[in-house]
Design a protein around this motif. Structure first.
Motif, PDB file in Angstrom:
ATOM      1  N   HIS A   1      62.255   3.257  21.687  1.00 30.37           N
ATOM      2  CA  HIS A   1      62.760   2.252  20.762  1.00 30.37           C
ATOM      3  C   HIS A   1      64.190   1.874  21.129  1.00 30.37           C
ATOM      4  CE1 HIS A   1      64.135   0.400  16.985  1.00 30.37           C
ATOM      5  NE2 HIS A   1      62.867   0.037  16.879  1.00 30.37           N
ATOM      6  N   LEU A   2      64.469   0.589  21.070  1.00 31.64           N
ATOM      7  CA  LEU A   2      65.743   0.087  21.579  1.00 31.64           C
ATOM      8  C   LEU A   2      66.934   0.539  20.753  1.00 31.64           C
ATOM      9  CD1 LEU A   2      64.649  -3.584  22.369  1.00 31.64           C
ATOM     10  CD2 LEU A   2      64.528  -1.562  23.822  1.00 31.64           C
ATOM     11  N   THR A   3      66.720   0.813  19.475  1.00 29.42           N
ATOM     12  CA  THR A   3      67.825   1.217  18.603  1.00 29.42           C
ATOM     13  C   THR A   3      67.856   2.720  18.361  1.00 29.42           C
ATOM     14  OG1 THR A   3      67.775  -0.924  17.477  1.00 29.42           O
ATOM     15  CG2 THR A   3      68.877   0.890  16.326  1.00 29.42           C
ATOM     16  N   THR A   4      66.705   3.287  18.024  1.00 26.34           N
ATOM     17  CA  THR A   4      66.678   4.706  17.663  1.00 26.34           C
ATOM     18  C   THR A   4      66.537   5.630  18.867  1.00 26.34           C
ATOM     19  OG1 THR A   4      64.269   4.884  17.397  1.00 26.34           O
ATOM     20  CG2 THR A   4      65.539   4.020  15.524  1.00 26.34           C
ATOM     21  N   GLY A   5      66.039   5.087  19.991  1.00 27.48           N
ATOM     22  CA  GLY A   5      65.818   5.912  21.180  1.00 27.48           C
ATOM     23  C   GLY A   5      64.583   6.783  21.095  1.00 27.48           C
ATOM     24  N   GLU A   6      63.786   6.651  20.031  1.00 25.96           N
ATOM     25  CA  GLU A   6      62.590   7.470  19.864  1.00 25.96           C
ATOM     26  C   GLU A   6      61.454   6.974  20.757  1.00 25.96           C
ATOM     27  OE1 GLU A   6      62.437   8.656  15.274  1.00 25.96           O
ATOM     28  OE2 GLU A   6      62.957   6.554  15.624  1.00 25.96           O
ATOM     29  N   SER A   7      60.640   7.911  21.220  1.00 29.41           N
ATOM     30  CA  SER A   7      59.497   7.564  22.054  1.00 29.41           C
ATOM     31  C   SER A   7      58.333   7.102  21.181  1.00 29.41           C
ATOM     32  CB  SER A   7      59.062   8.764  22.895  1.00 29.41           C
ATOM     33  OG  SER A   7      60.079   9.111  23.823  1.00 29.41           O
ATOM     34  N   VAL A   8      57.642   6.055  21.630  1.00 27.90           N
ATOM     35  CA  VAL A   8      56.513   5.506  20.880  1.00 27.90           C
ATOM     36  C   VAL A   8      55.331   5.282  21.818  1.00 27.90           C
ATOM     37  CG1 VAL A   8      57.954   4.382  19.141  1.00 27.90           C
ATOM     38  CG2 VAL A   8      57.322   3.111  21.195  1.00 27.90           C
ATOM     39  N   TRP A   9      54.128   5.437  21.270  1.00 23.14           N
ATOM     40  CA  TRP A   9      52.910   5.058  21.990  1.00 23.14           C
ATOM     41  C   TRP A   9      52.824   3.546  21.930  1.00 23.14           C
ATOM     42  CZ3 TRP A   9      49.980   7.614  25.209  1.00 23.14           C
ATOM     43  CH2 TRP A   9      48.688   7.176  25.507  1.00 23.14           C
ATOM     44  N   PHE A  10      52.760   2.870  23.098  1.00 24.26           N
ATOM     45  CA  PHE A  10      52.929   1.416  23.084  1.00 24.26           C
ATOM     46  C   PHE A  10      52.076   0.780  24.164  1.00 24.26           C
ATOM     47  CE2 PHE A  10      55.284  -2.633  23.458  1.00 24.26           C
ATOM     48  CZ  PHE A  10      55.396  -2.959  22.125  1.00 24.26           C
TER      49      PHE A  10
ATOM     50  N   ILE B   1      36.004  -4.890  13.037  1.00 23.63           N
ATOM     51  CA  ILE B   1      37.271  -4.180  12.870  1.00 23.63           C
ATOM     52  C   ILE B   1      38.203  -4.562  14.019  1.00 23.63           C
ATOM     53  CG2 ILE B   1      38.347  -1.892  13.006  1.00 23.63           C
ATOM     54  CD1 ILE B   1      35.867  -0.781  11.614  1.00 23.63           C
ATOM     55  N   ILE B   2      39.469  -4.746  13.727  1.00 26.29           N
ATOM     56  CA  ILE B   2      40.480  -4.901  14.772  1.00 26.29           C
ATOM     57  C   ILE B   2      41.226  -3.583  14.859  1.00 26.29           C
ATOM     58  CG2 ILE B   2      42.524  -6.153  15.542  1.00 26.29           C
ATOM     59  CD1 ILE B   2      41.508  -8.564  13.968  1.00 26.29           C
ATOM     60  N   PRO B   3      41.109  -2.853  15.965  1.00 22.18           N
ATOM     61  CA  PRO B   3      41.751  -1.540  16.062  1.00 22.18           C
ATOM     62  C   PRO B   3      43.278  -1.641  15.962  1.00 22.18           C
ATOM     63  CG  PRO B   3      40.085  -1.821  17.775  1.00 22.18           C
ATOM     64  CD  PRO B   3      40.299  -3.165  17.158  1.00 22.18           C
ATOM     65  N   LEU B   4      43.889  -0.533  15.611  1.00 25.92           N
ATOM     66  CA  LEU B   4      45.342  -0.468  15.575  1.00 25.92           C
ATOM     67  C   LEU B   4      45.944  -0.841  16.921  1.00 25.92           C
ATOM     68  CD1 LEU B   4      46.137   2.879  13.711  1.00 25.92           C
ATOM     69  CD2 LEU B   4      46.653   0.576  12.896  1.00 25.92           C
ATOM     70  N   HIS B   5      47.033  -1.587  16.881  1.00 25.02           N
ATOM     71  CA  HIS B   5      47.730  -1.955  18.103  1.00 25.02           C
ATOM     72  C   HIS B   5      49.131  -2.448  17.752  1.00 25.02           C
ATOM     73  CE1 HIS B   5      46.074  -5.668  16.453  1.00 25.02           C
ATOM     74  NE2 HIS B   5      47.050  -6.319  17.079  1.00 25.02           N
ATOM     75  N   ASN B   6      50.033  -2.384  18.694  1.00 23.39           N
ATOM     76  CA  ASN B   6      51.346  -3.015  18.572  1.00 23.39           C
ATOM     77  C   ASN B   6      51.248  -4.394  19.208  1.00 23.39           C
ATOM     78  OD1 ASN B   6      51.697   0.075  19.173  1.00 23.39           O
ATOM     79  ND2 ASN B   6      53.404  -0.515  17.842  1.00 23.39           N
ATOM     80  N   GLU B   7      51.796  -5.390  18.537  1.00 28.09           N
ATOM     81  CA  GLU B   7      51.626  -6.768  18.986  1.00 28.09           C
ATOM     82  C   GLU B   7      52.140  -6.961  20.415  1.00 28.09           C
ATOM     83  OE1 GLU B   7      49.917 -10.321  18.461  1.00 28.09           O
ATOM     84  OE2 GLU B   7      49.994  -8.774  16.913  1.00 28.09           O
ATOM     85  N   GLN B   8      51.253  -7.484  21.277  1.00 32.15           N
ATOM     86  CA  GLN B   8      51.543  -7.836  22.662  1.00 32.15           C
ATOM     87  C   GLN B   8      52.052  -6.646  23.485  1.00 32.15           C
ATOM     88  OE1 GLN B   8      53.850 -11.562  22.000  1.00 32.15           O
ATOM     89  NE2 GLN B   8      52.055 -12.587  22.846  1.00 32.15           N
ATOM     90  N   ALA B   9      51.585  -5.456  23.139  1.00 32.17           N
ATOM     91  CA  ALA B   9      51.914  -4.269  23.930  1.00 32.17           C
ATOM     92  C   ALA B   9      51.162  -4.244  25.252  1.00 32.17           C
ATOM     93  CB  ALA B   9      51.616  -2.996  23.139  1.00 32.17           C
ATOM     94  N   TYR B  10      50.284  -5.235  25.480  1.00 39.43           N
ATOM     95  CA  TYR B  10      49.582  -5.368  26.762  1.00 39.43           C
ATOM     96  C   TYR B  10      50.389  -6.232  27.735  1.00 39.43           C
ATOM     97  CZ  TYR B  10      48.320  -9.824  24.606  1.00 39.43           C
ATOM     98  OH  TYR B  10      48.381 -11.047  23.982  1.00 39.43           O
ATOM     99  N   THR B  11      51.637  -6.530  27.409  1.00 39.60           N
ATOM    100  CA  THR B  11      52.495  -7.340  28.267  1.00 39.60           C
ATOM    101  C   THR B  11      53.815  -6.614  28.488  1.00 39.60           C
ATOM    102  OG1 THR B  11      53.685  -8.511  26.520  1.00 39.60           O
ATOM    103  CG2 THR B  11      51.524  -9.380  27.131  1.00 39.60           C
TER     104      THR B  11
END
Length: 334
Positions: free
Chosen positions: A224-233, A111-121
């Protein structure tokens, strides 16, 4: 519901909303006749403009001339003329040329766990596209989840600790345990590696055996750059040693010291992240995961900050290709 006279949109997959399903308003399209998606490119752009920031992910289905590697580039080019290369990658994939890559080539039982692409950078793509060329015999879904919902469900004390301390990602390349540094940095030159690291706020250290160790202090959450919403990243749950199966972890730690593990993550001050904390994070990710079956020719566009993605186990042949665009560099924030 109809978006235009040409396309329909629905949220039939999940009460969580994503992915928004978009199909052509052509009764024969879903039964196998050829529908040229390029006929609908203006409508497709309009759907993305209207809904991507609301839902985070959009699945296009029923455009039957999808189904080949080149379709990924052509579709992504509707939104960006310049696709990104996979720099400072953390997983094996094949470069198919012109900004198109295979999805992560881990064995089918993993399984590849959920992640946002390149959020480790500190640099990441704002958009990512997935194209199903060959659907698996069973399984092989690309689960997705809304990063805003994840942020809001992470226990407050954990979220605040992560935001305050940030995250320190440590990687050790090569040694037969992980990707060699030449593959990750796309060069055989140590000088080029060192320049890349300086330019990207990565600490680089050449070890006595000639292999490379890097460390990078990164965000745990983002706006988020457009909406201003906070995200787990972040990818703390994926990089942390607790992500390894217990038997694998024991074998690795018999071979190398903990600081020489292929990858690990710490709080930003270098202190250890508790396994129990990451177990709570993983529970939230599991609760928010949305699964849908791929059909050959499907195309999915994600806002990479609003939607995380992963991969299920599968049997049979599976081929999903990926493109990324609209790179963002957080080090250049004002």
């Amino acid at each position: 519901m109809n978006f235009t006279e040409n396309l329909s949109v629905s949220t039939e997959f999940s009460e969580k909303g994503l992915p928004l399903l978009v199909t052509p308003n052509n009764a024969d399209a879903l039964s196998g006749s050829t529908v040229l998606w390029k006929q609908y490119q203006d409508d497709i752009r309009a759907v993305v403009k209207e809904y991507l920031h609301q839902y985070g992910g959009i699945l296009f289905r029923g455009f039957q001339n999808f189904g080949q590697d080149s379709s990924c580039k052509e579709f992504a080019n509707l939104f960006s003329s310049e696709l990104l290369t996979y720099e400072f990658g953390s997983t094996p994939r094949t470069d198919l040329g012109e900004g198109v890559y295979t999805a992560t080539e881990y064995p089918s039982h993993q399984i590849i766990p959920l992640h946002n692409e390149q959020a480790y950078t500190l640099q990441w793509p704002l958009n990512i596209w997935f194209h199903c060329v060959t659907a698996a015999e069973t399984g092989g879904e690309t689960p997705i989840a809304d990063s805003r919902r994840i942020y809001n469900k992470i226990p407050t004390q954990i979220r605040e600790r992560f935001e305050q301390k940030k995250l320190l990602y440590v990687r050790n390349y090569g040694g037969g345990l992980d990707l060699p540094w030449s593959k990750v940095f796309n060069t055989e030159s140590r000088d080029e590696v060192e320049k890349y690291c300086r330019d990207h706020q990565i600490e680089a250290e050449w070890k006595g055996d000639g292999e490379l160790r890097t460390k990078q202090l990164c965000q745990a959450t983002a706006k988020h750059l457009t909406t201003g919403e906070s995200v787990w990243f972040n990818q703390a749950h994926l990089f942390h040693v607790s992500n390894l199966e217990e038997a694998t972890r024991e074998v690795l730690l018999d071979i190398v010291e903990i600081e020489d593990l292929p990858r690990n993550v710490y709080y930003g001050d270098g202190s250890t992240i508790e396994d129990s904390i990451l177990d709570e994070v993983r529970d939230v990710l599991d609760e928010e995961s949305v699964f849908f079956p791929w059909q050959e020719g499907d195309f999915m566009m994600l806002d990479n900050m609003l939607a995380a993605h992963g991969r299920s186990t599968f049997t049979g042949k599976r081929k999903t290709v990926v493109a990324m665009a609209n790179g963002y560099d957080s080090t250049k924030e004002n």
